[in-house]
Design a protein around this motif. Structure first.
Motif, PDB file in Angstrom:
ATOM      1  N   PHE A 166      65.897  40.836  90.119  1.00  0.00           N
ATOM      2  CA  PHE A 166      64.719  40.775  90.977  1.00  0.00           C
ATOM      3  C   PHE A 166      63.745  39.764  90.405  1.00  0.00           C
ATOM      4  N   ALA A 167      63.060  39.070  91.313  1.00  0.00           N
ATOM      5  CA  ALA A 167      62.138  38.010  90.899  1.00  0.00           C
ATOM      6  C   ALA A 167      60.852  38.563  90.296  1.00  0.00           C
ATOM      7  N   SER A 168      60.477  39.776  90.676  1.00  0.00           N
ATOM      8  CA  SER A 168      59.238  40.353  90.161  1.00  0.00           C
ATOM      9  C   SER A 168      59.398  41.851  89.985  1.00  0.00           C
TER      10      SER A 168
ATOM     11  N   ALA B 266      51.487  41.491  82.261  1.00  0.00           N
ATOM     12  CA  ALA B 266      51.528  42.431  83.382  1.00  0.00           C
ATOM     13  C   ALA B 266      52.858  42.364  84.120  1.00  0.00           C
ATOM     14  N   GLY B 267      53.493  41.218  84.127  1.00  0.00           N
ATOM     15  CA  GLY B 267      54.740  41.059  84.865  1.00  0.00           C
ATOM     16  C   GLY B 267      55.987  41.196  84.016  1.00  0.00           C
ATOM     17  N   GLN B 268      55.854  41.587  82.772  1.00  0.00           N
ATOM     18  CA  GLN B 268      57.008  41.716  81.893  1.00  0.00           C
ATOM     19  C   GLN B 268      57.679  43.072  82.103  1.00  0.00           C
ATOM     20  N   TYR B 269      58.992  43.036  82.310  1.00  0.00           N
ATOM     21  CA  TYR B 269      59.729  44.256  82.572  1.00  0.00           C
ATOM     22  C   TYR B 269      61.206  44.029  82.294  1.00  0.00           C
ATOM     23  N   VAL B 270      61.915  45.137  82.221  1.00  0.00           N
ATOM     24  CA  VAL B 270      63.369  45.110  82.086  1.00  0.00           C
ATOM     25  C   VAL B 270      63.921  46.037  83.165  1.00  0.00           C
ATOM     26  N   VAL B 271      64.863  45.530  83.975  1.00  0.00           N
ATOM     27  CA  VAL B 271      65.483  46.341  85.015  1.00  0.00           C
ATOM     28  C   VAL B 271      66.525  47.225  84.355  1.00  0.00           C
TER      29      VAL B 271
ATOM     30  N   ARG C  40      53.037  46.308  81.298  1.00  0.00           N
ATOM     31  CA  ARG C  40      51.936  47.193  81.728  1.00  0.00           C
ATOM     32  C   ARG C  40      51.487  48.085  80.579  1.00  0.00           C
ATOM     33  N   PHE C  41      52.450  48.512  79.778  1.00  0.00           N
ATOM     34  CA  PHE C  41      52.114  49.339  78.621  1.00  0.00           C
ATOM     35  C   PHE C  41      51.257  48.557  77.629  1.00  0.00           C
TER      36      PHE C  41
END
Length: 141
Positions: free
Chosen positions: A64-66, A53-58, A82-83
């Protein structure tokens, strides 16, 4: 036009559909909880503590920490975690719907077989020829 709308709403299929949508929304909440609270922690355990749920790429500038901090800052975020959760939710819901449809079809088939089963034939009475022969014999006496 209003009367046609009332007639449409009063039909049984529309009410069945409404009940299905309400139950579907409640079921989606249950599956989301199942995935978020039970399945993802197990996957995270096997993946070395990764929380999908917390995995992302800016996609913009900054660190950013989250994911929440990045979104609040207005930076474009590629939230692939989220995907992954949405895909898991979809697969679980699709599997359960498949099982429900399979059960309904099995029930329909059982009902159809009962209706299509040949009724036991009533004991055959005397034929027309037998009756005529009895009448002939009775007249001879």
């Amino acid at each position: 036009m209003i009367q046609e709308l009332k007639d449409f709403i009063a039909k049984g299929n529309v009410m069945d559909m409404a009940v299905g949508i309400i139950i579907g929304a409640a079921f989606t909440a249950i599956v989301s909880s199942l995935v978020g609270d039970l399945i993802n922690p197990i996957i995270s355990l096997f993946m070395g503590g990764i929380d999908f749920a917390g995995q992302y790429v800016v996609l913009g500038a900054g660190e950013f920490a989250s994911i929440t901090e990045a979104e609040e800052a207005g930076v474009a975020v590629f939230a692939w975690g989220r995907f992954v959760m949405a895909v898991i939710n979809f697969l679980i819901i699709a599997f359960v719907v498949f099982l429900l449809v399979k059960a309904v079809n099995r029930a329909k088939d059982a009902t159809a077989k009962k209706e299509a089963a040949p009724a036991e034939e009533a004991p055959a009475g005397p034929t027309e020829l037998d009756l005529l022969m009895e009448i002939r014999d009775a007249l001879k006496k």
